[in-house]
Design a protein around this motif. Structure first.
Motif, short mmCIF file in Angstrom:
data_model
loop_
_atom_site.label_atom_id
_atom_site.label_comp_id
_atom_site.label_asym_id
_atom_site.label_seq_id
_atom_site.Cartn_x
_atom_site.Cartn_y
_atom_site.Cartn_z
N SER A 1 57.82 14.35 -0.35
CA SER A 1 57.96 14.69 1.06
C SER A 1 59.42 14.80 1.45
N ASP A 2 59.61 15.35 2.64
CA ASP A 2 60.93 15.42 3.26
C ASP A 2 61.18 14.10 3.99
N PRO A 3 62.20 13.33 3.63
CA PRO A 3 62.40 12.02 4.25
C PRO A 3 62.66 12.11 5.76
N THR A 4 63.19 13.24 6.22
CA THR A 4 63.53 13.37 7.64
C THR A 4 62.32 13.71 8.49
N THR A 5 61.55 14.71 8.06
CA THR A 5 60.42 15.18 8.86
C THR A 5 59.08 14.60 8.42
N GLN A 6 59.03 14.01 7.25
CA GLN A 6 57.80 13.50 6.63
C GLN A 6 56.84 14.62 6.22
N HIS A 7 57.28 15.87 6.30
CA HIS A 7 56.44 16.97 5.84
C HIS A 7 56.30 16.90 4.33
N ILE A 8 55.10 17.26 3.85
CA ILE A 8 54.80 17.16 2.43
C ILE A 8 55.28 18.41 1.69
N PHE A 9 56.06 18.22 0.63
CA PHE A 9 56.42 19.31 -0.26
C PHE A 9 55.29 19.59 -1.26
N GLN A 10 54.79 18.51 -1.86
CA GLN A 10 53.77 18.65 -2.91
C GLN A 10 53.05 17.32 -3.06
N SER A 11 51.76 17.40 -3.27
CA SER A 11 50.96 16.18 -3.41
C SER A 11 50.00 16.31 -4.58
N ASP A 12 50.02 15.33 -5.47
CA ASP A 12 49.03 15.30 -6.54
C ASP A 12 47.64 15.15 -5.95
N ARG A 13 46.66 15.63 -6.69
CA ARG A 13 45.27 15.51 -6.25
C ARG A 13 44.88 14.03 -6.13
N THR A 14 44.14 13.71 -5.10
CA THR A 14 43.76 12.31 -4.88
C THR A 14 42.83 11.79 -5.97
N THR A 15 42.13 12.69 -6.63
CA THR A 15 41.21 12.29 -7.69
C THR A 15 41.72 12.80 -9.03
N SER A 16 42.09 11.91 -9.90
CA SER A 16 42.47 12.25 -11.28
C SER A 16 43.45 13.41 -11.37
N ALA A 17 44.71 13.15 -11.03
CA ALA A 17 45.74 14.20 -11.05
C ALA A 17 46.26 14.47 -12.45
N TYR A 18 46.24 13.49 -13.34
CA TYR A 18 46.80 13.63 -14.69
C TYR A 18 45.70 13.32 -15.70
N LEU A 19 45.38 14.33 -16.51
CA LEU A 19 44.27 14.19 -17.46
C LEU A 19 44.69 14.69 -18.83
N SER A 20 44.02 14.16 -19.84
CA SER A 20 44.25 14.61 -21.22
C SER A 20 42.91 14.77 -21.92
N GLU A 21 42.92 15.58 -22.97
CA GLU A 21 41.70 15.85 -23.72
C GLU A 21 41.97 15.55 -25.19
N ARG A 22 41.34 14.51 -25.70
CA ARG A 22 41.60 14.10 -27.09
C ARG A 22 41.18 15.17 -28.08
N ARG A 23 40.12 15.90 -27.79
CA ARG A 23 39.58 16.88 -28.73
C ARG A 23 40.56 18.00 -29.01
N THR A 24 41.27 18.48 -27.97
CA THR A 24 42.14 19.64 -28.12
C THR A 24 43.61 19.34 -27.90
N GLY A 25 43.93 18.18 -27.34
CA GLY A 25 45.31 17.88 -26.99
C GLY A 25 45.74 18.46 -25.66
N LEU A 26 44.80 19.06 -24.92
CA LEU A 26 45.12 19.68 -23.64
C LEU A 26 45.57 18.63 -22.63
N LEU A 27 46.61 18.96 -21.85
CA LEU A 27 47.04 18.14 -20.73
C LEU A 27 46.82 18.91 -19.44
N ARG A 28 46.48 18.17 -18.39
CA ARG A 28 46.18 18.84 -17.13
C ARG A 28 46.85 18.10 -15.98
N HIS A 29 47.50 18.87 -15.09
CA HIS A 29 48.10 18.32 -13.88
C HIS A 29 47.45 19.01 -12.70
N CYS A 30 46.85 18.23 -11.79
CA CYS A 30 46.12 18.79 -10.65
C CYS A 30 46.80 18.38 -9.35
#
Length: 717
Positions: free
Chosen positions: A115-144
């Motif tokens: 966020s912007d410390p002055t205005t508190q406006h959000i620049f970017q927010s990770d997903r509230t549910t499982s933002a960082y995921l990995s897949e053992r089978r393929t090695g895939l990484l996911r950012h939501c």
């Protein structure tokens, strides 16, 4: 997929070494580090460490270039890290321009909110549910991340279609995409995992995912009932290492990104002139004769031209191409014809390919030296289809491959009177899962090094040309070209949108692709004028294409048509005068164009930009349109519809009541309004900011325009 589990937080505020880290369930770590007041970095190291332990793209200015063997991924060298404070009672770090809140623990998913410390406006927010995921089978990484339907997304390199990428699913993976659909085709030639967002509050955020692995950006296609509106980034068996940079304008974000990846090379001024490539001529049995005739035609028709780009025809035997060889049947005297080009004022550029067919004269020796991409199973060169044959790709992470390449470039190209190596067909689309790169004795599988070879091939050519010039006492900057590559290629080379197709659709959508590359940090760009692939352009389409590209950073007329037909300035007599007028316009505005190049290199600004780049507070500029800005003073409004002799044009709002001035008539038009603009067939509509000045040049009496004609006057509007 498995969400990562956080076991502990650790915040280390105060001073330039401030950071935050989260211990993860697999023994890995997620770390947040501020690199400047408006830039931060997030790394997710798995328990076993980074899969990609080195980077070749990150080269923060003013530091020197990345070592050939790469930069250690964990390195923070070259950054002037800011003082960071922690807010009491919260897991939050902040500078004056950027704050991050670290959420999670106690069974809740790990999540970062910026966020912007002055205005508190959000620049970017990770997903509230499982933002960082990995897949053992393929090695895939996911950012939501959370997604607002009113956000705008830009970047990702040479992407097709409208500039706003919201709602698209796009892949970063270099591919030979000849004849691609200009509105929907994907992927094209570049691997460029950088996306820029305009938030609903009018703030701008850029995120660069530093990985060489195939990366897929879902910018609003996927929907899942359990997760709300989101967007995601998927990395194919690589690392999640991303740089987040914020600003009040797109210019602030783009400048930070380009500074992060090493800046933009300033080429020699002659490379800004009009250039011609004629594959049909060089592919013909009597190629040298035809090229000598071409020189005569340019002179007799008084075509302003600064360089000629050899296609690969000089090395062809039938349909096959043999890099660094000359077909002496077609070119009995290469040095002679090259000297004629140079004598006519045309510098020379030769097409180079990184794959050797298995009957290439040098193939056996290079195989014995183990200079090719090899199989981890057989230990032998990987052989795959290439240009109507079978061949092997050079491994540019092997010193013996780089040495051979640079020696051949010197002996077969530079010493024969050619100035430049044009790095082409370098997407390294190798299919074998067993293929690997030596990596200076730190092997990498091919899926983690595919775009790296285009970068290193281009660097090898650049440094060979630089050494050759120094040896021969020239202080001229190096000019090079590459079709493919990841962030970092702009340190060495110009690029373009690849093998486009001749059509009105390509004319229209290529404009956006060029602007998208500019927003992505590739400033020295262009398109094959008239269309590379497909039918021969009809007169009106051909002329409109020449006009559209006349004020692009790169203007090269390149084509590969049936029956060896080439796009040439005089191909349609009924529009030849207007075609030459468009080329002459480029030379007249060359001093201003050169200023734009200088600012691109010194200040990290795109040369051509969407109107919203210059006028981010004018929401009307965010609507999809065909016009663009050249620098900060000149608006270019190409015609992209058949039969159109008047076009609708929105002229952006200007401060202090200023208007827009027609370049030709000096008529004034109101800013912040729509206009019906006359666009006769012979003219490219241009408008100048009221009160601006444009330096222009005119040739010497009786001479053709040249790239280095001095400034003759400064036009005031």
């Amino acid at each position: 997929m498995t969400p990562i589990q956080m076991t502990s937080w650790a915040l280390h505020p105060g001073g330039a070494d401030a950071d935050a880290s989260a211990g993860l369930g697999d023994g890995g770590q997620l770390r947040v580090v501020f690199l400047s007041p408006s830039m931060a970095r997030v790394t997710w190291a798995l328990g076993a460490g980074f899969r990609e332990p080195r980077t070749w793209s990150v080269a923060p200015l003013p530091a020197t270039d990345v070592p050939w063997e790469g930069r250690a991924r964990e390195s923070l060298a070259g950054f002037q890290r800011p003082v960071v404070s922690a807010l009491a009672g919260s897991h939050q770090l902040a500078t004056a321009a950027l704050a991050v809140q670290l959420l999670g623990g106690d069974g809740q998913p790990l999540r970062l909110v910026w966020s912007d410390p002055t205005t508190q406006h959000i620049f970017q927010s990770d997903r509230t549910t499982s933002a960082y995921l990995s897949e053992r089978r393929t090695g895939l990484l996911r950012h939501c991340l959370e997604r607002n339907p009113r956000e705008h997304y830009f970047g990702l390199g040479d992407k097709t279609g409208p500039l706003n990428l919201h709602g698209r699913r796009l892949r970063c993976l270099g591919q030979d995409s000849i004849g691609y659909d200009p509105a929907t085709g994907d992927p094209l030639y570049k691997h460029w995992p950088f996306v820029m967002t305009r938030t609903v509050d009018g703030l701008w955020t850029g995120v660069y995912y530093d990985t060489l692995c195939a990366t897929t950006f879902d910018l609003g296609c996927e929907h899942d009932n359990y997760h709300g509106l989101f967007r995601s980034v998927e990395i194919d068996d690589g690392d999640l290492d991303y740089y987040l940079m914020v600003g009040r304008t797109p210019a602030e974000v783009v400048a930070q990104f380009v500074s992060l990846i090493g800046g933009t090379h300033l080429p020699p001024r002659w490379s800004l002139g009009f250039a011609q490539t004629a594959m049909g001529l060089a592919d013909s049995p009597n190629a040298q004769e035809l090229l000598e005739n071409f020189i005569g035609e340019c002179q007799s028709r008084r075509v302003p031209i600064s360089s000629f780009h050899y296609g690969s025809g000089y090395s062809s035997r039938g349909k096959q191409r043999y890099v660094f060889t000359w077909n002496r049947n077609k070119f009995p005297d290469p040095e002679g014809v090259n000297a004629k080009f140079q004598g006519a004022g045309m510098r020379l550029v030769a097409n180079l390919k990184p794959c050797l067919l298995d009957d290439h004269p040098a193939y056996g020796a290079l195989a014995n030296q183990r200079a090719f991409i090899e199989s981890s199973v057989t230990g032998r060169p990987v052989i795959e289809p290439y240009w109507d044959g079978q061949g092997s790709h050079l491994d540019f992470t092997k010193p013996q491959a780089v040495s051979w390449w640079q020696q051949q470039l010197r002996e077969q190209i530079l010493e024969k009177g050619i100035d430049v190596g044009w790095n082409d067909n370098n997407e390294y689309a190798i299919q074998s899962e067993d293929a690997f790169t030596q990596g200076w004795n730190q092997p990498l599988p091919m899926h983690r090094s595919r775009p790296l070879h285009a970068l290193l091939m281009t660097r090898a050519s650049f440094e060979a040309q630089e050494a050759f010039g120094l040896h021969h006492g020239t202080e001229e900057p190096v000019y090079s070209v590459t079709r493919a590559g990841p962030p970092g290629i702009q340190r060495y080379a110009q690029t373009w949108s690849g093998d486009n197709t001749t059509s009105w659709a390509s004319l229209k959508w290529n404009i956006r692709t060029g602007l998208q590359m500019g927003l992505s940090g590739m400033f020295n760009i262009g398109h094959d004028v008239g269309g590379f692939y497909g039918p021969v352009p009809e007169p009106e389409l051909f002329l409109r294409w020449v006009q559209s590209c006349a004020l692009n950073p790169r203007m090269v007329m390149n084509s590969w048509k049936a029956n060896n037909v080439s796009n040439l300035p005089w191909m349609h007599p009924e529009v030849t005068d207007a075609v030459l007028d468009a080329i002459r316009l480029r030379y007249r505005l060359m001093p201003y164009l050169w200023q734009c190049f200088q600012r691109a290199s010194a200040h990290h600004e795109p040369i051509i930009r969407p109107t919203f780049f210059n006028f981010p507070n004018d929401s009307a500029c965010l609507n999809d349109n065909d016009e663009f800005m050249l620098g900060d003073r000149l608006l270019v409004a190409p015609v992209v519809n058949e039969g159109e002799r008047q076009r609708s044009l929105y002229l952006p709002n200007l401060p202090d009541g200023k208007g827009w001035i027609d370049f030709y008539s000096r008529a004034r038009s109101t800013a912040g309004a729509w206009h019906a603009v006359d666009a006769p067939l012979h003219r490219l509509p241009l408008f100048v900011v009221e009160g601006a000045e444009l330096p222009v040049s005119v040739p010497l009496a009786g001479a053709l325009p040249k790239h280095d004609d001095p400034v003759s006057e400064v036009l005031r509007f």
